[in-house]
Design a protein around this motif. Structure first.
Motif, PDB file in Angstrom:
ATOM      1  N   HIS A 190     -11.273  -2.641   5.935  1.00 45.00           N
ATOM      2  CA  HIS A 190     -11.265  -1.282   6.474  1.00 45.00           C
ATOM      3  C   HIS A 190     -11.652  -1.228   7.956  1.00 45.00           C
ATOM      4  CE1 HIS A 190     -10.189   1.256   3.097  1.00 45.00           C
ATOM      5  NE2 HIS A 190     -10.903   0.472   2.306  1.00 45.00           N
ATOM      6  N   ARG A 191     -11.967  -2.370   8.551  1.00 41.07           N
ATOM      7  CA  ARG A 191     -12.230  -2.381   9.989  1.00 41.07           C
ATOM      8  C   ARG A 191     -10.934  -2.274  10.782  1.00 41.07           C
ATOM      9  NH1 ARG A 191     -15.418  -7.942  10.145  1.00 41.07           N
ATOM     10  NH2 ARG A 191     -13.571  -8.389   8.861  1.00 41.07           N
ATOM     11  N   LEU A 192      -9.812  -2.541  10.125  1.00 37.94           N
ATOM     12  CA  LEU A 192      -8.513  -2.505  10.798  1.00 37.94           C
ATOM     13  C   LEU A 192      -7.855  -1.143  10.608  1.00 37.94           C
ATOM     14  CD1 LEU A 192      -7.172  -5.995   9.648  1.00 37.94           C
ATOM     15  CD2 LEU A 192      -8.436  -5.440  11.738  1.00 37.94           C
ATOM     16  N   ARG A 193      -7.349  -0.589  11.674  1.00 34.72           N
ATOM     17  CA  ARG A 193      -6.700   0.724  11.601  1.00 34.72           C
ATOM     18  C   ARG A 193      -5.487   0.701  10.677  1.00 34.72           C
ATOM     19  NH1 ARG A 193      -4.246   4.144  16.757  1.00 34.72           N
ATOM     20  NH2 ARG A 193      -3.313   5.836  15.534  1.00 34.72           N
ATOM     21  N   ILE A 194      -4.727  -0.412  10.718  1.00 41.27           N
ATOM     22  CA  ILE A 194      -3.527  -0.512   9.899  1.00 41.27           C
ATOM     23  C   ILE A 194      -3.842  -0.413   8.414  1.00 41.27           C
ATOM     24  CG2 ILE A 194      -3.636  -3.035   9.804  1.00 41.27           C
ATOM     25  CD1 ILE A 194      -0.438  -0.886   9.946  1.00 41.27           C
ATOM     26  N   THR A 195      -5.066  -0.797   8.048  1.00 34.29           N
ATOM     27  CA  THR A 195      -5.465  -0.751   6.638  1.00 34.29           C
ATOM     28  C   THR A 195      -5.451   0.678   6.122  1.00 34.29           C
ATOM     29  OG1 THR A 195      -6.816  -2.739   6.825  1.00 34.29           O
ATOM     30  CG2 THR A 195      -7.319  -1.247   5.010  1.00 34.29           C
ATOM     31  N   GLU A 196      -6.095   1.584   6.836  1.00 31.22           N
ATOM     32  CA  GLU A 196      -6.154   2.985   6.404  1.00 31.22           C
ATOM     33  C   GLU A 196      -4.752   3.581   6.315  1.00 31.22           C
ATOM     34  OE1 GLU A 196      -8.849   4.256   5.371  1.00 31.22           O
ATOM     35  OE2 GLU A 196     -10.284   2.779   6.125  1.00 31.22           O
ATOM     36  N   GLU A 197      -3.932   3.290   7.324  1.00 31.52           N
ATOM     37  CA  GLU A 197      -2.570   3.823   7.345  1.00 31.52           C
ATOM     38  C   GLU A 197      -1.748   3.266   6.191  1.00 31.52           C
ATOM     39  OE1 GLU A 197      -1.177   2.704  11.161  1.00 31.52           O
ATOM     40  OE2 GLU A 197      -2.382   4.187  12.249  1.00 31.52           O
ATOM     41  N   SER A 198      -1.915   1.970   5.911  1.00 34.42           N
ATOM     42  CA  SER A 198      -1.136   1.326   4.842  1.00 34.42           C
ATOM     43  C   SER A 198      -1.532   1.847   3.469  1.00 34.42           C
ATOM     44  CB  SER A 198      -1.327  -0.194   4.899  1.00 34.42           C
ATOM     45  OG  SER A 198      -0.849  -0.716   6.108  1.00 34.42           O
ATOM     46  N   ILE A 199      -2.829   2.007   3.228  1.00 37.58           N
ATOM     47  CA  ILE A 199      -3.283   2.500   1.928  1.00 37.58           C
ATOM     48  C   ILE A 199      -2.825   3.940   1.719  1.00 37.58           C
ATOM     49  CG2 ILE A 199      -5.334   3.157   0.600  1.00 37.58           C
ATOM     50  CD1 ILE A 199      -6.677   0.639   1.577  1.00 37.58           C
ATOM     51  N   ALA A 200      -2.898   4.735   2.766  1.00 31.14           N
ATOM     52  CA  ALA A 200      -2.429   6.121   2.656  1.00 31.14           C
ATOM     53  C   ALA A 200      -0.940   6.147   2.317  1.00 31.14           C
ATOM     54  CB  ALA A 200      -2.701   6.868   3.957  1.00 31.14           C
ATOM     55  N   LEU A 201      -0.158   5.303   2.989  1.00 33.85           N
ATOM     56  CA  LEU A 201       1.283   5.233   2.718  1.00 33.85           C
ATOM     57  C   LEU A 201       1.539   4.739   1.301  1.00 33.85           C
ATOM     58  CD1 LEU A 201       4.241   5.341   3.653  1.00 33.85           C
ATOM     59  CD2 LEU A 201       3.943   3.027   4.575  1.00 33.85           C
ATOM     60  N   LEU A 202       0.790   3.731   0.889  1.00 34.21           N
ATOM     61  CA  LEU A 202       0.949   3.163  -0.448  1.00 34.21           C
ATOM     62  C   LEU A 202       0.695   4.217  -1.525  1.00 34.21           C
ATOM     63  CD1 LEU A 202       1.486   0.306  -1.642  1.00 34.21           C
ATOM     64  CD2 LEU A 202      -0.998   0.018  -1.764  1.00 34.21           C
ATOM     65  N   ARG A 203      -0.379   4.960  -1.376  1.00 35.17           N
ATOM     66  CA  ARG A 203      -0.718   5.981  -2.380  1.00 35.17           C
ATOM     67  C   ARG A 203       0.245   7.163  -2.322  1.00 35.17           C
ATOM     68  NH1 ARG A 203      -5.083   4.376  -4.938  1.00 35.17           N
ATOM     69  NH2 ARG A 203      -6.613   3.023  -3.902  1.00 35.17           N
ATOM     70  N   ARG A 204       0.735   7.455  -1.149  1.00 27.90           N
ATOM     71  CA  ARG A 204       1.699   8.549  -1.023  1.00 27.90           C
ATOM     72  C   ARG A 204       3.036   8.174  -1.668  1.00 27.90           C
ATOM     73  NH1 ARG A 204       0.808   9.351   3.922  1.00 27.90           N
ATOM     74  NH2 ARG A 204       2.562   8.225   4.866  1.00 27.90           N
ATOM     75  N   GLN A 205       3.445   6.914  -1.503  1.00 18.81           N
ATOM     76  CA  GLN A 205       4.751   6.480  -1.996  1.00 18.81           C
ATOM     77  C   GLN A 205       4.742   6.158  -3.489  1.00 18.81           C
ATOM     78  OE1 GLN A 205       6.496   3.467   0.443  1.00 18.81           O
ATOM     79  NE2 GLN A 205       8.272   3.156  -0.877  1.00 18.81           N
ATOM     80  N   PHE A 206       3.629   5.558  -3.980  1.00 18.35           N
ATOM     81  CA  PHE A 206       3.611   5.083  -5.362  1.00 18.35           C
ATOM     82  C   PHE A 206       2.625   5.825  -6.259  1.00 18.35           C
ATOM     83  CE2 PHE A 206       5.295   1.521  -2.898  1.00 18.35           C
ATOM     84  CZ  PHE A 206       6.439   1.208  -3.622  1.00 18.35           C
ATOM     85  N   GLY A 207       1.849   6.720  -5.697  1.00 22.10           N
ATOM     86  CA  GLY A 207       0.997   7.599  -6.489  1.00 22.10           C
ATOM     87  C   GLY A 207       0.067   6.877  -7.435  1.00 22.10           C
ATOM     88  N   SER A 208       0.096   7.285  -8.701  1.00 21.27           N
ATOM     89  CA  SER A 208      -0.838   6.762  -9.695  1.00 21.27           C
ATOM     90  C   SER A 208      -0.553   5.314 -10.079  1.00 21.27           C
ATOM     91  CB  SER A 208      -0.798   7.635 -10.960  1.00 21.27           C
ATOM     92  OG  SER A 208       0.497   7.624 -11.530  1.00 21.27           O
ATOM     93  N   ARG A 209       0.573   4.771  -9.621  1.00 17.90           N
ATOM     94  CA  ARG A 209       0.832   3.360  -9.890  1.00 17.90           C
ATOM     95  C   ARG A 209      -0.115   2.445  -9.102  1.00 17.90           C
ATOM     96  NH1 ARG A 209       7.221   1.822 -10.469  1.00 17.90           N
ATOM     97  NH2 ARG A 209       7.447   2.550 -12.623  1.00 17.90           N
ATOM     98  N   VAL A 210      -0.718   2.979  -8.059  1.00 21.85           N
ATOM     99  CA  VAL A 210      -1.666   2.199  -7.267  1.00 21.85           C
ATOM    100  C   VAL A 210      -3.033   2.266  -7.944  1.00 21.85           C
ATOM    101  CG1 VAL A 210      -2.722   1.881  -5.000  1.00 21.85           C
ATOM    102  CG2 VAL A 210      -0.390   2.790  -5.173  1.00 21.85           C
ATOM    103  N   PHE A 211      -3.647   1.107  -8.155  1.00 22.28           N
ATOM    104  CA  PHE A 211      -4.987   1.093  -8.735  1.00 22.28           C
ATOM    105  C   PHE A 211      -5.955   1.870  -7.848  1.00 22.28           C
ATOM    106  CE2 PHE A 211      -3.508  -2.911 -10.844  1.00 22.28           C
ATOM    107  CZ  PHE A 211      -3.834  -2.571 -12.155  1.00 22.28           C
ATOM    108  N   ARG A 212      -6.874   2.561  -8.469  1.00 27.60           N
ATOM    109  CA  ARG A 212      -7.942   3.218  -7.710  1.00 27.60           C
ATOM    110  C   ARG A 212      -8.860   2.178  -7.068  1.00 27.60           C
ATOM    111  NH1 ARG A 212      -8.902   8.590  -8.855  1.00 27.60           N
ATOM    112  NH2 ARG A 212     -11.130   8.323  -8.409  1.00 27.60           N
TER     113      ARG A 212
END
Length: 256
Positions: A190-212
């Motif tokens: 989470h120190r990397l900016r790309i991490t926050e952006e990638s996780i947000a995109l991942l959860r937006r695109q795949f929803g509940s398929r992404v593990f919490r």
């Protein structure tokens, strides 16, 4: 019994470590686990302290129906974690299998022929190679669920769409029982900016398929395989051990 394949065609996603850690975590939760190493690198095998002897039957012989599961299965240092080990010989097997009819079902057939032994396990975990090869197709054709570890970067997310499409095709044509149990954000920093952006995109695109649950980056997790130990035994107080304990609980909830 639940059968889960850990898969990602991209290397370096921590797939094998995730598979081994989940297996060890399930054992800690009182489950009996069979780990099948389908990767010719044999990293899952080594990660639990197993180094097959030259004359030891491995996954290659098991897939060809040359040995019984009782002859190929090896006990790990964990009492309730057994392994069907892999060695570099497995790399040559794809050429052999490719010339045989219905070769994509070799693992499923081998497991069905050993149904009595396999049914004694609560979970069968399959560590697939980092490619969309015939061995990976075998793993997915034999599984009920797929767990997909991903890195939180642009290239990993680009490849994920292709992988989920492949899993959909396998479900349509080879294994109607297959479903994605979850997409796992792995080695998260989470120190990397790309991490926050990638996780947000991942959860937006795949929803509940992404593990919490997210698996945070942890140096102890990288060290553990060289000692032949799972993270719970190598560094029980580490962040990675806490993360994988949470992931195991989430997996158990999802398969129910």
């Amino acid at each position: 019994m639940r059968t889960i394949a850990f898969t990602n065609q991209k290397g370096g996603t921590g797939k094998t470590t995730a598979c081994v850690s989940v297996g060890a975590g399930l054992v800690r939760a009182g489950q009996r686990v069979l780990l099948i190493d389908l990767d010719s690198q044999g990293n899952a095998t080594v990660s639990v302290g197993i180094r097959p002897a030259a004359d030891q039957p491995t996954t290659a012989e098991f897939l060809q129906g040359q040995v019984r599961i009782e002859d190929v299965m090896v006990d790990s240092y964990l009492a309730d974690l057994s392994v069907i080990p892999a060695t570099p010989d497995l790399a040559h097997l794809e050429v052999v299998l490719a010339g045989k009819p219905k070769s994509q079902f070799s693992l499923r057939k081998a497991l069905e022929q050993s149904r009595d032994t396999v049914s004694a396990f609560d979970y069968v975990l399959i560590d697939c190679p980092p490619s969309l090869s015939l061995l990976t197709v075998n793993g997915l054709s034999a599984a009920q669920y797929a767990v997909v570890p991903v890195l939180c970067d642009y290239l990993s997310l680009e490849g994920l769409a292709h992988l989920t499409d492949t899993i959909s095709q396998i479900r349509t044509h080879l294994n109607p029982s297959l479903d994605i149990l979850g997409i796992l954000p792995n080695l998260v920093d989470h120190r990397l900016r790309i991490t926050e952006e990638s996780i947000a995109l991942l959860r937006r695109q795949f929803g509940s398929r992404v593990f919490r649950t997210e698996i945070r980056t942890c140096s102890r997790l990288r060290e553990a395989p060289s000692f032949g130990k799972a993270i719970f035994d190598y560094a029980p107080g580490s962040t990675a051990a806490e993360n994988f304990a949470a992931l195991v609980r989430e997996i158990q909830r999802r398969v129910r």
